[in-house]
Design a protein around this motif. Structure first.
Motif, short mmCIF file in Angstrom:
data_model
loop_
_atom_site.label_atom_id
_atom_site.label_comp_id
_atom_site.label_asym_id
_atom_site.label_seq_id
_atom_site.Cartn_x
_atom_site.Cartn_y
_atom_site.Cartn_z
N VAL A 1 -5.82 6.49 0.49
CA VAL A 1 -4.81 5.25 -0.06
C VAL A 1 -4.39 6.24 -1.57
N ALA A 2 -3.40 5.59 -1.91
CA ALA A 2 -3.05 5.78 -3.42
C ALA A 2 -3.02 5.06 -3.88
N ASN A 3 -2.60 3.67 -3.55
CA ASN A 3 -1.96 2.99 -4.90
C ASN A 3 -1.79 1.71 -3.88
N VAL A 4 -2.38 0.59 -4.08
CA VAL A 4 -2.54 -1.31 -3.74
C VAL A 4 -2.30 -1.86 -4.91
N LYS A 5 -0.82 -2.58 -4.61
CA LYS A 5 -0.29 -3.50 -5.34
C LYS A 5 -0.79 -4.89 -4.94
N THR A 6 -0.73 -5.97 -5.65
CA THR A 6 -1.65 -6.77 -4.63
C THR A 6 -1.40 -8.16 -5.32
N SER A 7 -0.40 -9.10 -4.75
CA SER A 7 -0.03 -10.60 -5.17
C SER A 7 -0.28 -11.80 -4.04
N VAL B 1 1.26 -0.54 0.33
CA VAL B 1 -0.04 0.21 0.09
C VAL B 1 0.87 1.71 -0.12
N ARG B 2 0.65 2.41 -0.90
CA ARG B 2 0.65 3.44 -0.75
C ARG B 2 0.28 4.78 -0.75
N LEU B 3 0.18 5.68 0.58
CA LEU B 3 -0.60 6.74 0.92
C LEU B 3 -0.68 7.56 0.25
N GLN B 4 -0.78 9.01 -0.29
CA GLN B 4 -1.41 9.51 -0.32
C GLN B 4 -0.80 11.01 0.56
N SER B 5 -0.51 10.42 1.77
CA SER B 5 -0.02 11.89 2.95
C SER B 5 0.63 10.74 3.59
N GLN B 6 2.22 11.03 4.43
CA GLN B 6 2.81 10.26 5.28
C GLN B 6 3.25 11.37 6.30
N ALA B 7 1.70 12.27 6.62
CA ALA B 7 2.03 12.80 8.51
C ALA B 7 1.69 11.12 9.26
N GLU B 8 1.97 11.76 10.53
CA GLU B 8 2.33 10.58 11.57
C GLU B 8 0.56 10.31 11.62
#
Lengths: 166, 166
Positions: free
Chosen positions: B135-141, B74-81
């Motif tokens: 949630v900006a982006n999710v890659k699943t495997s 998972v990649r997020l848009q904001s990484q603020a705490e």
DNA sequence: GGTTTGGCGAAAACATCTTGCGCGGTTGTG
DNA sequence: CACAACCGCGCAAGATGTTTTCGCCAAACC
């Protein structure tokens, strides 16, 4: 449907033992609402049938001096079955690798590794993993922090499904 | 060094309980070479000191009808705490998410998920995870097969380190 | 309607857990 | 060195838990 051979009491036993694997049999029996002897018989049956694969103490990794946890995404040069098996065998032999999962998609394997410190992981990475034959590419990601680490399965989801399909 | 407050017998106890968490105390005592009473005292101390976080039965996921295991990057848009914490809270509430680790590098979180079948994972993915705010982006495997899944820590590595630094 | 099957509970034999106590080795101090 | 304090062990006994045996009941199946 899988798991349907188990009645509600069996599933309750599994859920309780997943939450506390060292519970005494009498405690377990009272929680699931039967007396101790049949409860023990059920537990033995579940063990022998393979529903319960084992019991493990959950030990604090940092307290024991394993400060570092890393996910390694591995790509191989050849995905022939023999080469996949060879790599899996190597992973089983590396003590720092605790889990090795074969994936679909661009990444062939994901490895969950632990190590006492960064330098010992680095030396494992450069001297063992990267040097292993057939390894094309490894991307590693350090675990900054762990937000959730629930061992086992969500029994509430299972019960909801069984209730719906009943 | 961490874990040094423990003597060899304590470490032996931890290793044995990691391998079989339901062993009786007398069996454990005989394996580590002391009598039952001090062995039980040591176990209680290790539990209270937090070295042992719990005991869990290891239950076969496929037998229970959880056919699917997935890693989600998972990649997020904001990484603020505050935003990281919010996302972690969501993961803790999702029963299909069993582990949630925050990583360094381009991927913010890796999630280990289980599901009864592909369609129920897909619906979780599209209706819950992908719709979650930030949630900006999710890659699943998908996990094709599992070559190694050792719970816990490599005690042989620990012993080797302690012997070297002695 | 009888038989089989599967699971339950009661009770007893057995094992384990748990506590208190005394002993021996180690450490620190006079 | 001697001594005292401390720590951890093992022993023993009462409390607790486990496991086996047995008989009973109910549902499924001839």
């Amino acid at each position: 449907m899988a798991g349907s051979k188990l009645d509600p009491i069996d599933r309750h036993i599994l859920a309780e033992l997943q939450a506390d694997g060292r519970m005494t049999n009498v405690e377990l029996a009272s929680r699931v609402g039967i007396s101790a002897p049949p409860c023990l018989r059920r537990v033995r049956t579940l063990e022998e049938a393979g529903y319960i694969k084992g019991y493990h103490a959950d030990i604090d990794a940092r307290e024991m001096g394993f400060e570092v946890q890393v996910f390694a995404m591995v790509r191989l040069q050849s995905q022939a079955e023999a080469d996949l098996s060879t790599f899996e065998g190597r992973c089983r032999a590396w003590p720092l690798v605790r889990e090795c999962h074969m994936l679909n998609g661009e990444i062939d394997f994901i490895l969950k590794c632990v190590a006492p410190d960064l330098s010992s992981f680095q030396s494992f990475l450069t001297e063992q993993l990267l040097k292993a034959e057939n390894v094309a590419n490894v991307k590693t990601s350090l675990v900054i922090r762990c937000a959730k680490d629930e061992p086992g399965l969500p029994f509430d989801v299972l019960e909801a499904r069984l209730a719906k399909h009943a």
